[in-house]
Design a protein around this motif. Structure first.
Motif, PDB file in Angstrom:
ATOM      1  N   PRO A  63       0.834  -1.210   0.000  1.00 29.38           N
ATOM      2  CA  PRO A  63       0.000   0.000   0.000  1.00 29.38           C
ATOM      3  C   PRO A  63       0.867   1.256   0.000  1.00 29.38           C
ATOM      4  O   PRO A  63       2.046   1.219   0.364  1.00 29.38           O
ATOM      5  N   GLU A  64       0.292   2.348  -0.416  1.00 32.22           N
ATOM      6  CA  GLU A  64       0.996   3.630  -0.394  1.00 32.22           C
ATOM      7  C   GLU A  64       1.222   4.074   1.044  1.00 32.22           C
ATOM      8  O   GLU A  64       0.321   4.011   1.879  1.00 32.22           O
ATOM      9  N   VAL A  65       2.439   4.521   1.317  1.00 31.86           N
ATOM     10  CA  VAL A  65       2.781   5.027   2.641  1.00 31.86           C
ATOM     11  C   VAL A  65       2.765   6.545   2.592  1.00 31.86           C
ATOM     12  O   VAL A  65       3.353   7.161   1.696  1.00 31.86           O
ATOM     13  N   THR A  66       2.062   7.163   3.562  1.00 37.35           N
ATOM     14  CA  THR A  66       1.928   8.617   3.593  1.00 37.35           C
ATOM     15  C   THR A  66       2.831   9.207   4.666  1.00 37.35           C
ATOM     16  O   THR A  66       2.718   8.862   5.846  1.00 37.35           O
ATOM     17  N   PHE A  67       3.735  10.065   4.239  1.00 40.15           N
ATOM     18  CA  PHE A  67       4.610  10.792   5.163  1.00 40.15           C
ATOM     19  C   PHE A  67       4.028  12.198   5.383  1.00 40.15           C
ATOM     20  O   PHE A  67       3.221  12.684   4.573  1.00 40.15           O
ATOM     21  N   PRO A  68       4.440  12.890   6.464  1.00 43.57           N
ATOM     22  CA  PRO A  68       3.924  14.246   6.722  1.00 43.57           C
ATOM     23  C   PRO A  68       4.360  15.268   5.679  1.00 43.57           C
ATOM     24  O   PRO A  68       3.801  16.354   5.603  1.00 43.57           O
ATOM     25  N   ILE A  69       5.378  14.923   4.886  1.00 40.68           N
ATOM     26  CA  ILE A  69       5.892  15.843   3.874  1.00 40.68           C
ATOM     27  C   ILE A  69       5.347  15.446   2.508  1.00 40.68           C
ATOM     28  O   ILE A  69       5.276  14.261   2.187  1.00 40.68           O
ATOM     29  N   ASP A  70       4.958  16.419   1.716  1.00 46.95           N
ATOM     30  CA  ASP A  70       4.443  16.153   0.381  1.00 46.95           C
ATOM     31  C   ASP A  70       5.614  16.031  -0.589  1.00 46.95           C
ATOM     32  O   ASP A  70       6.079  17.014  -1.175  1.00 46.95           O
ATOM     33  N   ALA A  71       6.107  14.807  -0.745  1.00 43.85           N
ATOM     34  CA  ALA A  71       7.255  14.537  -1.612  1.00 43.85           C
ATOM     35  C   ALA A  71       7.207  13.069  -2.023  1.00 43.85           C
ATOM     36  O   ALA A  71       6.508  12.264  -1.394  1.00 43.85           O
ATOM     37  N   PRO A  72       7.928  12.689  -3.084  1.00 44.15           N
ATOM     38  CA  PRO A  72       7.908  11.290  -3.515  1.00 44.15           C
ATOM     39  C   PRO A  72       8.466  10.354  -2.431  1.00 44.15           C
ATOM     40  O   PRO A  72       9.398  10.711  -1.705  1.00 44.15           O
ATOM     41  N   VAL A  73       7.917   9.170  -2.363  1.00 45.19           N
ATOM     42  CA  VAL A  73       8.389   8.135  -1.452  1.00 45.19           C
ATOM     43  C   VAL A  73       9.158   7.103  -2.270  1.00 45.19           C
ATOM     44  O   VAL A  73       8.679   6.633  -3.304  1.00 45.19           O
ATOM     45  N   THR A  74      10.368   6.758  -1.842  1.00 42.90           N
ATOM     46  CA  THR A  74      11.187   5.767  -2.532  1.00 42.90           C
ATOM     47  C   THR A  74      11.018   4.413  -1.853  1.00 42.90           C
ATOM     48  O   THR A  74      11.188   4.290  -0.634  1.00 42.90           O
ATOM     49  N   TYR A  75      10.667   3.401  -2.653  1.00 40.83           N
ATOM     50  CA  TYR A  75      10.433   2.068  -2.108  1.00 40.83           C
ATOM     51  C   TYR A  75      11.554   1.118  -2.541  1.00 40.83           C
ATOM     52  O   TYR A  75      12.137   1.256  -3.623  1.00 40.83           O
ATOM     53  N   ALA A  76      11.839   0.155  -1.669  1.00 39.78           N
ATOM     54  CA  ALA A  76      12.797  -0.910  -1.967  1.00 39.78           C
ATOM     55  C   ALA A  76      12.275  -2.206  -1.364  1.00 39.78           C
ATOM     56  O   ALA A  76      11.498  -2.192  -0.406  1.00 39.78           O
ATOM     57  N   VAL A  77      12.687  -3.324  -1.967  1.00 42.77           N
ATOM     58  CA  VAL A  77      12.307  -4.641  -1.462  1.00 42.77           C
ATOM     59  C   VAL A  77      13.552  -5.310  -0.893  1.00 42.77           C
ATOM     60  O   VAL A  77      14.632  -5.256  -1.510  1.00 42.77           O
ATOM     61  N   GLN A  78      13.413  -5.931   0.269  1.00 42.31           N
ATOM     62  CA  GLN A  78      14.532  -6.615   0.910  1.00 42.31           C
ATOM     63  C   GLN A  78      14.203  -8.093   1.111  1.00 42.31           C
ATOM     64  O   GLN A  78      13.086  -8.438   1.497  1.00 42.31           O
ATOM     65  N   PHE A  79      15.212  -8.950   0.828  1.00 44.82           N
ATOM     66  CA  PHE A  79      15.113 -10.385   1.088  1.00 44.82           C
ATOM     67  C   PHE A  79      16.220 -10.772   2.068  1.00 44.82           C
ATOM     68  O   PHE A  79      17.347 -10.263   1.969  1.00 44.82           O
ATOM     69  N   ASP A  80      15.913 -11.693   2.963  1.00 49.76           N
ATOM     70  CA  ASP A  80      16.934 -12.161   3.895  1.00 49.76           C
ATOM     71  C   ASP A  80      16.540 -13.530   4.437  1.00 49.76           C
ATOM     72  O   ASP A  80      15.392 -13.979   4.263  1.00 49.76           O
ATOM     73  N   LEU A  81      17.506 -14.176   5.091  1.00 48.86           N
ATOM     74  CA  LEU A  81      17.224 -15.417   5.794  1.00 48.86           C
ATOM     75  C   LEU A  81      16.553 -15.100   7.123  1.00 48.86           C
ATOM     76  O   LEU A  81      16.820 -14.053   7.737  1.00 48.86           O
ATOM     77  N   ILE A  82      15.693 -15.993   7.586  1.00 48.48           N
ATOM     78  CA  ILE A  82      14.976 -15.752   8.838  1.00 48.48           C
ATOM     79  C   ILE A  82      15.947 -15.509   9.981  1.00 48.48           C
ATOM     80  O   ILE A  82      15.759 -14.604  10.806  1.00 48.48           O
ATOM     81  N   GLY A  83      17.026 -16.285  10.031  1.00 48.50           N
ATOM     82  CA  GLY A  83      17.974 -16.157  11.133  1.00 48.50           C
ATOM     83  C   GLY A  83      18.728 -14.851  11.174  1.00 48.50           C
ATOM     84  O   GLY A  83      19.348 -14.520  12.194  1.00 48.50           O
ATOM     85  N   ASP A  84      18.710 -14.086  10.082  1.00 51.97           N
ATOM     86  CA  ASP A  84      19.437 -12.809  10.031  1.00 51.97           C
ATOM     87  C   ASP A  84      18.523 -11.605  10.194  1.00 51.97           C
ATOM     88  O   ASP A  84      18.932 -10.470   9.914  1.00 51.97           O
TER      89      ASP A  84
END
Length: 368
Positions: A63-84
């Motif tokens: 979903p879109e995340v709304t910050f208090p500032i009116d500016a573009p939001v940069t998204y990234a996806v992260q993958f990791d092992l459960i233990g880390d």
């Protein structure tokens, strides 16, 4: 007494101004920002195969995340092992893929997800667990709750021996006489080619001397894609060392040419009395005989061989009466009579980057 009244007045003024500034400029970093709902994945159980390497196998959306500032939001996806993903170093080893500004989904093809999984340590052919989460960044970074995936990666099959490079450097595509790239390690191939003026730069990569399976350009010129119609392109005329990695499906072309050098190759000039020693004459690679060759007008004088117009790698004869030349030897052949000469240079390079260059090579120098 008046002194104390003034101090109280000044203190009151400072407090009033501070209160005014706080009311006019809100500290947005103190406002809580969260993902309004959970992220979603198209599937939480994935069995990856080489057949689906180029297919979209996973879609992560959020979903879109709304910050208090009116500016573009940069998204990234992260993958990791459960233990880390817990403790002081949580998510420090994660694979992070930047998606972009105000983008709310990311699709992964099988090849990319397979690389992510194996790079993180999942074993080919064995179901393992990965966690995925989404990062949203503006004046700070916040993260979604993670989702656990069960992923079975695959081990890419590789071709051993040789692969082949039909292309316009031959005049026309001819896989039967194309340059062979030799395996120098598992799935990695190396060879050489010279592109002469007037020929096109296109080529393909074939796993045999036929058209049953070949690679063409993928997302970029340096990406391999199975049975792709767009051709690869060399940078332009000249000689190149070609490396192909079937593990990563990438290829590269590096300018690369052996040449002749010495006082026999050029007369001194007013600006450079050692011009012949400072400027190599490049040789062309014959992919069918696997030799370097040049026909040159020589003066009486010395001649030896070096790589890429530098002295880092050079060969000279320990015994000028033979055709054997030795790495880093200071000796040179004596060209006794000016004229036109045909010169060849043959070297058995296995993998110069890791194994270095052989102690000896061979050459021929024949007056025409």
């Amino acid at each position: 007494m008046t002194k104390y009244i003034h101090k109280l007045f000044l203190l009151g003024s400072v407090l009033f101004l501070s209160a005014s500034c706080d009311s006019e400029a809100e500290l947005t970093t103190l406002k809580t920002v969260n993902f309004p709902s959970a992220i979603e994945v198209s599937s939480s159980t994935l069995v990856l195969t080489e057949d689906s390497a180029d297919d979209n196998v996973l879609l992560v959306s959020w979903p879109e995340v709304t910050f208090p500032i009116d500016a573009p939001v940069t998204y990234a996806v992260q993958f990791d092992l459960i233990g880390d993903t817990s403790g002081a170093n949580a998510w420090q080893k994660a694979t992070r893929i930047v998606v972009g500004e105000d983008v709310l989904s990311k699709a992964f093809i099988g090849l990319d997800l397979n690389k992510i999984a194996t790079d993180l340590g999942l074993l080919p052919g064995v179901a393992g667990k990965l966690v995925v989460r989404v990062e949203a960044a503006m004046d700070r970074k916040i993260y979604s709750a993670p989702i656990t995936l069960t992923v079975t990666p695959y081990e890419k099959s590789v071709v051993f021996g040789e692969i082949y490079m039909p292309g316009f450097y031959q005049g026309e595509f001819n896989v039967g006489t194309a340059a062979a790239l030799t395996a120098i390690s598992k799935g990695i191939y190396q060879g050489y080619v010279t592109l002469t003026p007037g020929n096109g730069t296109d080529f393909k990569l074939n796993t045999a001397r036929n058209w049953d399976q070949y690679y063409g350009a993928g997302a970029t010129n340096n990406d391999l894609k199975d049975m792709s119609e767009p051709n690869f392109h060399l940078p332009g005329e000249g000689s190149y060392q070609i490396k192909v990695n079937l593990n990563t499906l990438k290829w590269s072309a590096t300018p690369y040419a052996w040449g002749i050098v010495g006082s026999s190759t050029h007369a001194p000039t007013p600006e450079d009395k050692d011009y012949g020693w400072n400027h190599s004459i490049p040789m062309s690679y014959n992919h069918e005989t696997k030799t370097w060759k040049v026909t040159a007008n020589l003066l009486a004088g010395a001649l030896k061989f070096r790589l890429n117009d530098k002295w880092d790698v050079n060969y000279g004869p320990a015994d000028p009466s033979t055709n054997t030349i030795n790495k880093d030897n200071g000796g040179a052949y004596d060209i006794g009579e000016p004229g036109t000469y045909e010169i060849t240079f043959t070297i058995n390079e296995i993998d110069p980057a890791t194994s270095g260059y052989p102690a000896t090579a061979t050459c021929t120098i024949v007056k025409k």
